[in-house]
Design an enzyme around this catalytic site. Sequence first.
Site, short mmCIF file in Angstrom:
data_model
loop_
_atom_site.label_atom_id
_atom_site.label_comp_id
_atom_site.label_asym_id
_atom_site.label_seq_id
_atom_site.Cartn_x
_atom_site.Cartn_y
_atom_site.Cartn_z
CB CYS A 47 -0.91 0.02 1.22
SG CYS A 47 0.04 0.05 2.74
CB CYS A 50 3.93 -0.64 2.20
SG CYS A 50 2.50 -1.48 2.85
CG ASP A 449 10.89 -36.41 -5.11
OD1 ASP A 449 11.38 -37.50 -4.86
OD2 ASP A 449 11.26 -35.34 -4.58
CG ASP A 632 12.24 -31.42 -3.92
OD1 ASP A 632 12.32 -32.63 -4.20
OD2 ASP A 632 12.60 -30.94 -2.84
#
Lengths: 733, 61
Positions: A47, A50, A449, A632
């Site tokens: 925002c 920020c 995996d 991964d």
Amino acid sequence: MAELSAGRGYDARLSACPACDAAPLAGRIAAAALHGDLILSIPTAHCAACITDVERALMAQDGVRAARVNLTLRRVMIDAPGHEAAEFIPVLEKIGYEAHELDGAALSSSAADRQGRDILMRIGIAGFAMMNIMILSVAVWSGATGATRDMFHWISAVIALPTVIFAGQPFFVSAWSSLKGGRLGMDVPISLALILATAISLFETLNSGRHAYFDAAVMLCFFLLVGRYLDYRTRAVARSAAEELTALEVPRASLVADGGERIVNVADLVPGDVIRVRPGARLPADGQVIAGMSEIDRSLLTGESLPVQAGPGDALSAGEINLTGPLDLRVTAAGRDSSLSRLADLVAMAEAARGRYASLAERASRAYAPVVHLLALLSFGVWMLQTGDWRVSLNIAAAVLIITCPCALGLAVPAVVTAASGRLFRRGLLIKDGTALERMAEVDIVVFDKTGTLTLGRPELVGASALPPALRPVALAVAAASGHPLSRALAAALEAEGVTPATLEQVAEMPGYGVTARWQGRELRLGRADWAGAETPQDAEGPVTVLSVAGETPVLLRFADTPRPGAAETVAALKAQGRQVVMLSGDTDAAVAHAAAQFGISRFRAGVTPAEKEAEIAALHADGAHVLMVGDGLNDTAALSRAHVSVSPATALDAARVASDIVLMGQDLTPVAEALDLAQRARRRIKENFAISVAYNIVAVPFAMAGLATPLMAALAMSASSVSVTLNALRLR
Amino acid sequence: MEILSILIPVSLLLGGIGLAAFLWSLRSRQYEDPKGDAQRILSSEWDDRPKPPPLDQNSDP
């Protein structure tokens, strides 16, 4: 021009108030703009407050000359010569913003930027020309004749000629290169239509003809450029996010030389260097341990979820994580030569096997281009035979080319892909390759995996009741003293129960073994079973550790890998969609069987090597299946590139992310099942869009071939089809 | 019909001004941070003049 926009010209152009220029701040900013080189990622900024907070906090630091937040990219660029980006992370954390250092070298946004702006500029120019020519054309269509019509045609020509030459360049260039390569891409009929329409219109204008297609030519440019830009945007967003992921891992190593330590870039390491790896850090290069004892987490490389011992003489690979003690390594292979290269050949072979996937658009254009050219040639020939008037025949051939020109086709695929990938991006999936969506729609087997994919590769205490209540405060205190993942899991579990830690003395970590301490004068140990004085159970499904206190029975603590959020739901959803689910893991039989039961997967294999994974997927392909691989680790890399389409989580090793088509940004696995569903819908939309284009051609082409197509008709048909395919694509959002 | 000799140049000129404005805004990188720009107008810090362009050194040569 760059300096103008980048800052030096700032004072010259934008100063509304000379006093501001005189102020030191303005001067500071103007000078600073030229070398802002530190980049931090601030994912939580959202925002106006920020922006102000972050910029003000950074500007208050010594040595910061300028700071600018880019809210779209959620980054802040800081100009502070002689400072490290890492210095500013605590500053931002203090005011409540999470910040990560980004490696500026890995963010090569400049070239991409320029390409995007280049297309936008051409769109702007084509749009301007289109609107102006359209104004004049409306007058002609509504009945202007004689000198007025000629004058309007002339003005149109003056606007259209430079526009087509400039805005059509991307098509001409790509058409020329595909012709040189002996292929007929989509750009060949586009370029031919552009050139023929402009040339004939010019010729007609010179001879005071009735019809000129300047508006059609420019409009064609405009719509096709919009398609091209959509295509570019999709890829640019994916690439910049992928680059950011890479840039997050700032590759640094701590080099031991001349009795001291120095931080160097990993790229500068050479074999023979001695590097120090602290607990918790990832190994930057392959090497041999020369000093230190520790445990190594090699789950990313092999899929083993249990840490392994490492001591002097052991060879370790880049990408493994050092867990408990500092290690000194002599580098044996660094950078491109490290353990990655062992898999590089495998990956290259696998990618060649996957081959060049012909996208729906390519297949459509391969069928489309010859048909269009044949139709135009046919109409020219027939009219030539009938009338013997080459001017009329050529006019009709041009009208056929313009009307059949794949305006809708050029927009159809990019519009759908943009809409779909934008939606997936909001769900946390990043499409790296435009054809990934199409390939995903064909998937029938999903291979997972285990470690790091279905699970987080992070242990969790199971059966906390094994621990007597009296020992809990001690266990928490001793576990909190260590950074080992099992200790942290134990501490987290006990903290969650609200246990208060006991006071310990002489706490010491024995790297590779565990932690020792004294409690009320009694010795206690937490760590490896054999070291702590207990037997290692043979039936362990996950890692175990033992807490032994002098005078008490040693307590065996069992851990299990934390399942990834949404993993079981995803497997269930995939099965519900009628797809098979397979698990391939490098971990031990017991651990894999346990996980398979947990997630409800009936087909699984344990102890699989990287080459076996790849072979398994190749075998599935040979059976005619289309495999989606989710993995991964380095051990998955070859399998990821062999699979029809592949997904890796953002926490994956760099090599795995590079090898996969789609990156999962969040922790949750559920978007994968949704993506498969969306991919099928996207493919349906693309096909519908092709159908719309064909339908409109079927209606319009006979008119054009009969010589009845006026420029007005061409313009109407062209915009109607472009708008309808775009609207159809937007239904996906 | 003489009115056309005024009307056409005027319409071209106005369109051209629009085009020039677009090209200028493109070149001065005003489309780099649309979200930030939308928020920055709410900040009171830079309401008397625009904040300087981003510190992006990876710009054009």
